[in-house]
Structure formats: structure tokens, C-alpha cells
Write an enzyme that holds these catalytic residues in place. Structure first.
Site, PDB file in Angstrom:
ATOM      1  N   GLU A  39       0.622  -1.358   0.005  1.00  0.00           N
ATOM      2  CA  GLU A  39      -0.325  -0.038   0.106  1.00  0.00           C
ATOM      3  C   GLU A  39       0.863   1.273  -0.011  1.00  0.00           C
ATOM      4  O   GLU A  39       0.585   2.179  -0.597  1.00  0.00           O
ATOM      5  CB  GLU A  39      -0.733   0.055   1.320  1.00  0.00           C
ATOM      6  CG  GLU A  39      -1.967   0.977   1.120  1.00  0.00           C
ATOM      7  CD  GLU A  39      -2.880   0.880   2.471  1.00  0.00           C
ATOM      8  OE1 GLU A  39      -3.349   1.871   3.059  1.00  0.00           O
ATOM      9  OE2 GLU A  39      -3.113  -0.366   2.950  1.00  0.00           O
ATOM     10  N   ASP A  40       1.879   1.195   0.747  1.00  0.00           N
ATOM     11  CA  ASP A  40       2.760   2.436   0.976  1.00  0.00           C
ATOM     12  C   ASP A  40       4.197   2.492   0.132  1.00  0.00           C
ATOM     13  O   ASP A  40       4.971   3.510   0.318  1.00  0.00           O
ATOM     14  CB  ASP A  40       3.036   2.610   2.373  1.00  0.00           C
ATOM     15  CG  ASP A  40       1.601   2.840   3.134  1.00  0.00           C
ATOM     16  OD1 ASP A  40       0.762   3.545   2.789  1.00  0.00           O
ATOM     17  OD2 ASP A  40       1.465   2.755   4.353  1.00  0.00           O
TER      18      ASP A  40
END
Length: 742
Positions: free
Chosen positions: A99-100
Site C-alpha cells: 500500500e505504501d
């Protein structure tokens, strides 16, 4: 601590991360915990996951200013405390990586295996799709997580650990984000932990969320409990010593400890029962851990020989476990000094399950799931089964929240002795659907404890319920108004969707044929590709969807006919038909020309009588078969039961008006007030001063109180709000409510 240089597959080169000594020490302590809990497991995958997480997040900071690595590490520490396996902890350390950062699921699968990749994918939020609102995004993320849970329960265990650490550090966010995240925690994540039997996680999530959602109430409860704790702890300590001596004399081996009830749990009890902290019998709880269930019952007898139990406070969750498999004996007693406290008696095994729930026993292995584990996942499977019948993520999310809130259960029995667990205030219809879907569909009546009851009758624990069925008898949409079980409601909605669609298609064919005869068009020459072409113009996939839309009243038959056979309707015929339609609309709906359906000019619209919306109020349209579009206030109590079919929802709006006619909308108000001379005159004056006409007045008196029902005409919601505010300012008026027909 410096890590070896490595480049995660599919990413640009990453500089080896340098880890702060305190984080390195925390990681080593976590590994030691895992070695003690799972001495035969290979922890190499955990170390590799930590190294990669450190490299991927090396330049990232949290809102607190701490290195971002702190978060996945603390998530892993929570998972290690649950005694989870290395795959789960490794996935926890990598849960934010996709996600990051630039790493992909394919990279994780190649380096850490299918299981870790699947778990990380299940935890990763949906980020690239467009949603109409943040609520829709949240709903789709929750549904995605629930689906992934079915294949591997570790998905939700990591999500709970992730949320727990985020809640522990929530003080670093803005007040708006604090409240939003805390409310989501109380509405979704804490109840999920409860459903999975994870009492320890649930309790901490609730208390952390409570202080941000309602800080004033949190401080009041905290201070009141602290005062009681100071008074009660010496008494509780003396009672513990007395219990230990009593159990030793009786030959019962056990551990004894005490605790204070969780603050959020106390708050809910105070609100629900409208009591003060002084009236909470289980503010203090003594826990007795025995060797086996036989000793549990023996210990209960010893407790009752020391103190008399409080009536109706003895609960046997060993013989009748809760749906989340919580087992314990509960009793409330009052010590000599008048201090009430609860005693919980359970075995060591029951205590582990009460603390960690499904995480206490879940087997991470290939092959078939055990019967016991399958039972533990029954609630989850019901939720996933619901979502397969629901096209809307928001609808699924709404049902899920309702189901999660229902934390009190009723234990009812079939005539053959089968235990059926349903939410509190459930009805025989809920019970019928829990027995079997077809039993629910064909339910026509019920006997409770041998007596015939209404289908909306509320069941109580211990009731024996006999469902009466009739083959071929259809269920009723009205049941949605009183059913409590989310699963039962979804089963009924699914049936209604299918069968009402069949009826809509039949009506649609008939309406289109009538219109074709009027213009002498040959529908027999139309083939499926023709219908599909027109359906595509409306954003539909099949010709059947187009016909159903006509049957529902969503599309005008003449409009569809003209698209099927361009030019079939002459300008004169269209004008004549439009005039006829306008006459029909005025005859049926009166002043409802003030409302229109967005992007449709030939659909009849009428205001629903149940809520009688007036100009300026937020409104929503619902397509009815053969009658056009019913328009309700968005706050109408009937809307939640009507708008379960996405295809029958219509966007409606108030038209611009050039002239406002007085007395356009009739509204009934109920005024609760003192019964005194001149009250009716004052009330009439307030209404007249607002330039509103009074159509009818009826008064009912009882002792010194009165209820005045008044029917008035208003132009719009602004005028109505002004009248209500004016009436509430009248001395002696206690309340003013707008009356709906429900």
C-alpha cells in the site's frame, strides 16, 4: 543495527536500512516471545520480513515523528503475543508494504510464498478505484477483507493488530481523524473481535475508541469508576483471600484474581439501563480458573455458600456457550460490606479462548478445516454468504454493521430441541430463516411455547418455537420492517429481488405491447439484438434489463418504443400522448409536478403518503410497478426497507418554481402542552403569524396535560421549521413533532 544490502524484486535499488537500537531490541524481544510460544518453528521468514520492511519504510515517518518501521513492528509484536505462526507475523511486518511502497504482491509471493502474499493482499486497502464517497470506499475495503478472511483467518487477525497499534497512537492525529477512526473502530473492528471471541483485543479497542468518540462521557465514567475502585479494592482483596481458603478446604485447585470492568462496557450499561455506577453489579469481577468443568460447578457451589447470589444473575455459558464460543459460569454476589461483584468461573482452556478467541485454536495447515474450526467460522461464512446476494458494497456494509451491533443473543429451541441463536428482539421469521432459507420463505405462522403468536412477536431465551409453513406461499416484504437478523433480512431481500424482477419483466412486456398497438408498431419483428442495442443506450447489459426497467416504471414505454423503432411516433401523436400523460399525472398526484425525475421527462411522480415530503426537504425516489416513482423524505422510516433494490432507486429533485402558491403542502403536527385556558389561541396565533392556513384542529386532554393535533398548509420546509420553532417557544409547550403515517 544495519541490514544487509538487497534489492526487493521489481523495485529500484534500496539503501540498506539502519535500525535504531530500541527497534532492534523490540524485534529481538518479539523473536524471543515466538521461540517460547512456538519452540519448533523456523523464524527465518520473520527475520527476512523485518529486514525488507525496514528497507522499504526506511525514509518514512509516522505522524508522531517516529520511524514508520515502528508500526509494522508493533503489529508483529501483537501477533506474536497471540502465539500466531511465523507466516502470520511475517505478513504483519509487511502488511503496509504494498500500500505504501513500490513493492508488489507478485514480489512478496516470489520471496515469501503464497500464504504471506495472500494475507498481505487481503489486508491491503483498495486504492486505485474511483468511488462516489469515502463511505463506499470503506464499505468495499471491509467487504474485501471479509472475503479474504474466509480463505485465511489470519487476514483479520493482522487487521485487528494493525488497528490496535493505530488506536494506541491516535493522539498524534487531528481531532477530526481521531473521531473518524475511533468511531469506525467501535462500529466495525471491536465488534468483529467480539464475534471472533477475542475479548482482550475487543476490550482495549473499545476503551481506546471511547475516549475519542465521547471524551466527556469517558472522563465522567473514568472518574466515577476510579472513586469506586479505591473503595472496593480492599474489600475485593479480602474476598479473594476468603475464596482461596474456601476452595483449598473444599479440595478445589484454582487460581483467583480480580479486575475492574472495562470503561466502555460500563458506559454502555449506564446508557442502556439508565442507571448510575452505584447500580452496576459487575463493576468488580473475580475470576476463578479451575482444572476442569466439574471443578467449575463445584466452585460455584462454594461461592454461593459464602455469599447469597443476586437473583437472575446466574448464567451458565459452559452448558450453553455464546456464539463466539465463550464459556464461563457467571454469578453476582454481595459481600458483607454491601459491595456487589461478579464471579466468573472457567477452566484454563476456556480462559484462553475467552482472551484470544479463534486465535487460541486456529490451525494453520493445508488440508480440510476441522469441524470445530468450521463452527468457529460460521458467523463469518454467513456474512460472506450475505454479500454474494448483494450487489452493493454499501448495502452489505450496512447489514454488517447492524449484525455487529447485535451483541445480545436469544437462545430459542425447535420442537426437537435444536438450539437456534438469534439476535435480541428477533421474531419467529428470523428463527425460521435460521432453520433453513426455504422454511423462512414459506413461513405463514408460528407457535411459541405451544401458543399461536404474531410473526412480529419478540422471542425470549428458552422459548420453544414451532414454525408453520405452507408450500408455495410467498414471503412478505413487510417482514423487513420487524426482522432483526441481518442474514434473514438478506435472504428475504434476495428472494424479493428475483421474484419482483420476474413480475416487472411481465409488466414491462405488457406495457410495451400496449404502446406498440397504439402506434400500430410490429414488435414481433424486434429481435434480442434490437433490445440489447437500446438497453446499451440506458447503460444496461441485456434486453431483459430494459424490459424490467419499463415494468418498474423506471423507463417510459413510449420512449423505449421510439428508440426501438425510430420515427414510429409522429410529432402530433407524441404531443397528444404527452398531454394525456400530463392530465393523468395531475389527476393522480395533484401538486407533484413540483418534483421531477432527473434525466426523465415522461415518468409519473407522486409523493408518498407515509411521510408527505414538502419542498426543500431531502428526497429520494423509489420506482413502483405501474404507478411511477414514489418520492419519500430521506428520513422516512420506510425508506430503509424500500430501497434495498439498487435498480429501483431514482434520483429526484424539486423543480424550480416561478410562483409559490399558499397552502401547497398539508402537514400534521402533534403538540404536547399544558392544559390551560388560552393555549389553543396562542398556538393558533403562532401559526397564523407565519401566514399558514389551519385546516383542522383536534385536542385531547388528560389531567393537566393536552395533545393538540393541527393540520396546516405550508409552502416549503423553511416555513414549516419556522412554525415548529415558534410553537416550541410558547410557554407550556413541551414538544412539537411532525406526524407521519409510518
Amino acid at each position: 543495527m544495519a541490514l544487509s544490502s538487497q534489492t526487493p524484486p521489481g523495485t529500484s535499488p534500496i539503501t540498506p536500512a539502519v535500525i535504531a537500537p530500541d527497534l532492534a531490541a523490540r524485534f529481538d524481544a518479539m523473536l524471543e516471545t515466538m521461540r517460547n510460544n512456538r519452540p519448533t518453528d523456523d523464524l527465518g521468514i520473520v527475520r527476512r520480513a523485518f529486514e525488507l520492511s525496514a528497507q522499504l519504510h526506511q525514509n518514512q515517518k509516522r505522524d508522531s515523528g517516529e520511524p514508520y518501521l515502528m508500526h509494522p513492528l508493533e503489529t508483529g509484536i501483537v501477533l506474536a503475543g497471540m502465539k500466531l505462526d511465523p507466516v502470520a507475523v511475517a505478513a504483519g511486518l509487511l502488511h503496509d508494504s504494498v500500500e505504501d511502497t513500490s513493492i508488489t504482491i507478485a514480489d512478496i509471493k516470489r520471496d515469501f510464498g503464497t500464504h504471506v502474499a495472500h494475507i498481505v493482499q487481503g489486508v491491503t486497502k483498495i486504492g486505485k478505484l474511483d468511488f462516489a464517497s469515502s463511505e463506499e470506499r470503506q464499505a468495499e475495503n471491509i467487504r474485501k477483507m471479509m472475503l479474504a478472511m474466509v480463505d485465511d483467518i489470519r487476514v483479520v487477525l493482522i487487521k485487528l493488530a494493525d488497528r490496535l497499534h493505530n488506536m494506541r497512537t491516535l493522539q498524534h492525529l487531528s481531532p477530526e481523524r481521531q473521531e473518524k477512526i475511533a468511531r469506525e473502530t467501535l462500529e466495525i473492528y471491536a465488534p468483529i473481535a467480539h464475534r471472533l471471541g477475542m475479548g482482550k483485543i475487543r476490550g482495549e479497542l473499545e476503551d481506546l475508541g471511547f475516549q475519542y468518540v465521547d471524551p466527556a462521557a469517558y472522563i465522567l465514567v473514568r472518574d466515577a469508576v476510579e472513586e469506586k475502585r479505591k473503595q472496593g479494592e480492599p474489600i475485593l482483596a479480602a474476598s479473594e483471600a476468603l475464596v482461596r481458603a474456601q476452595m483449598k478446604e473444599a479440595g478445589i485447585e484454582c487460581k483467583v484474581d480480580s479486575r475492574v470492568k472495562r470503561l466502555y462496557s460500563i458506559h454502555r450499561k449506564l446508557v442502556k439501563q439508565r442507571i448510575t455506577v452505584d447500580n452496576v453489579y459487575d463493576l468488580f469481577a473475580m475470576r476463578i480458573i479451575t482444572r476442569n468443568s466439574t471443578d467449575c460447578y463445584a466452585a460455584l457451589g462454594q461461592i454461593h455458600s459464602l455469599w447469597r447470589p443476586v437473583p437472575d444473575r446466574i448464567k451458565d455459558f459452559i452448558a450453553m456457550p455464546r456464539p463466539n464460543f465463550y464459556q464461563s459460569l457467571h454469578t453476582s454476589v454481595i459481600a458483607e460490606q454491601g459491595t456487589p461483584f461478579e464471579v466468573q468461573i472457567r477452566t484454563e482452556e476456556m480462559h484462553r479462548v475467552a482472551e484470544w478467541g479463534i486465535a487460541a485454536h486456529w490451525k494453520y495447515k493445508d488440508g480440510p478445516v476441522s469441524a470445530k474450526d468450521e463452527q468457529r467460522l460460521m458467523w463469518l461464512r454467513h456474512m460472506v454468504e450475505m454479500q454474494t446476494d448483494t450487489s452493493s458494497a454499501k448495502e452489505f456494509f450496512s447489514d454488517l454493521k447492524v449484525d455487529l451491533i447485535s451483541d445480545e443473543e436469544v437462545y430459542a429451541f425447535s420442537p426437537k430441541g435444536k438450539v437456534v441463536i438469534v439476535p435480541k428482539d428477533s421474531t419467529p421469521v428470523d428463527f425460521a430463516y435460521m432453520i433453513h432459507t426455504e422454511v423462512g420463505h414459506q413461513c405463514v405462522g408460528a407457535r411459541v411455547n405451544g401458543r399461536m403468536v404474531q410473526l412480529k412477536h419478540h422471542l425470549k431465551s428458552g422459548d420453544i418455537v414451532e414454525v408453520i409453513t405452507q408450500k408455495g406461499h410467498p414471503p412478505s416484504r413487510d417482514w423487513l420492517g420487524f426482522m432483526k437478523s441481518a442474514r434473514a433480512r438478506q435472504k428475504l431481500r434476495h428472494w424479493l429481488n428475483i421474484h419482483q424482477r420476474e413480475q416487472a419483466i411481465e409488466i414491462g412486456h405488457r406495457l410495451l405491447e400496449q404502446e406498440a398497438r397504439r402506434f400500430r408498431a410490429a414488435l414481433k419483428e424486434m429481435k434480442e439484438p434490437d433490445y440489447k442495442r437500446v438497453a446499451g443506450e440506458y447503460g444496461l447489459g441485456k434486453g431483459e434489463d430494459l424490459i424490467a426497467g419499463i415494468g418498474y416504471g423506471k423507463f417510459g414505454a413510449r420512449q423505449v418504443l421510439n428508440k426501438l423503432i425510430p420515427g414510429i411516433t409522429t410529432p402530433g401523436a407524441v404531443a397528444k400522448a404527452a398531454g394525456m400523460l400530463s392530465d393523468v399525472k395531475r389527476a393522480l398526484t395533484g401538486n407533484d409536478d413540483a418534483i421531477k425525475v432527473k434525466d426523465h421527462d415522461d415518468l409519473m411522480v407522486y409523493r408518498a403518503r407515509c411521510c408527505n415530503p414538502i419542498r426543500g426537504e431531502a428526497i429520494v425516489g423509489y420506482v413502483t410497478r405501474g404507478k411511477g416513482v414514489a418520492v419519500h423524505r430521506k428520513t422516512c422510516p420506510n425508506v430503509s426497507n424500500l430501497l434495498f433494490e439498487v435498480e429501483r432507486r431514482m434520483a429526484v429533485e424539486w423543480t424550480r418554481e416561478t410562483v409559490e402558491l399558499p397552502g401547497e403542502y398539508s402537514v400534521k403536527l402533534a403538540i404536547d402542552c399544558d392544559d390551560r385556558p388560552g393555549m389553543l389561541t396562542v398556538i393558533s396565533g403562532v401559526i397564523s403569524d407565519s401566514k399558514s392556513n389551519i385546516r383542522n384542529v383536534a385536542a385531547h386532554t388528560a389531567h393537566t396535560e393536552a395533545t393538540i393535533d393541527v393540520l396546516i398548509d405550508v409552502k416549503n420546509v423553511k416555513q414549516l421549521d419556522g412554525i415548529i420553532k415558534g410553537l416550541r417557544k410558547v410557554p407550556g409547550v413541551h414538544d412539537v413533532q411532525r406526524v407521519t403515517q409510518g
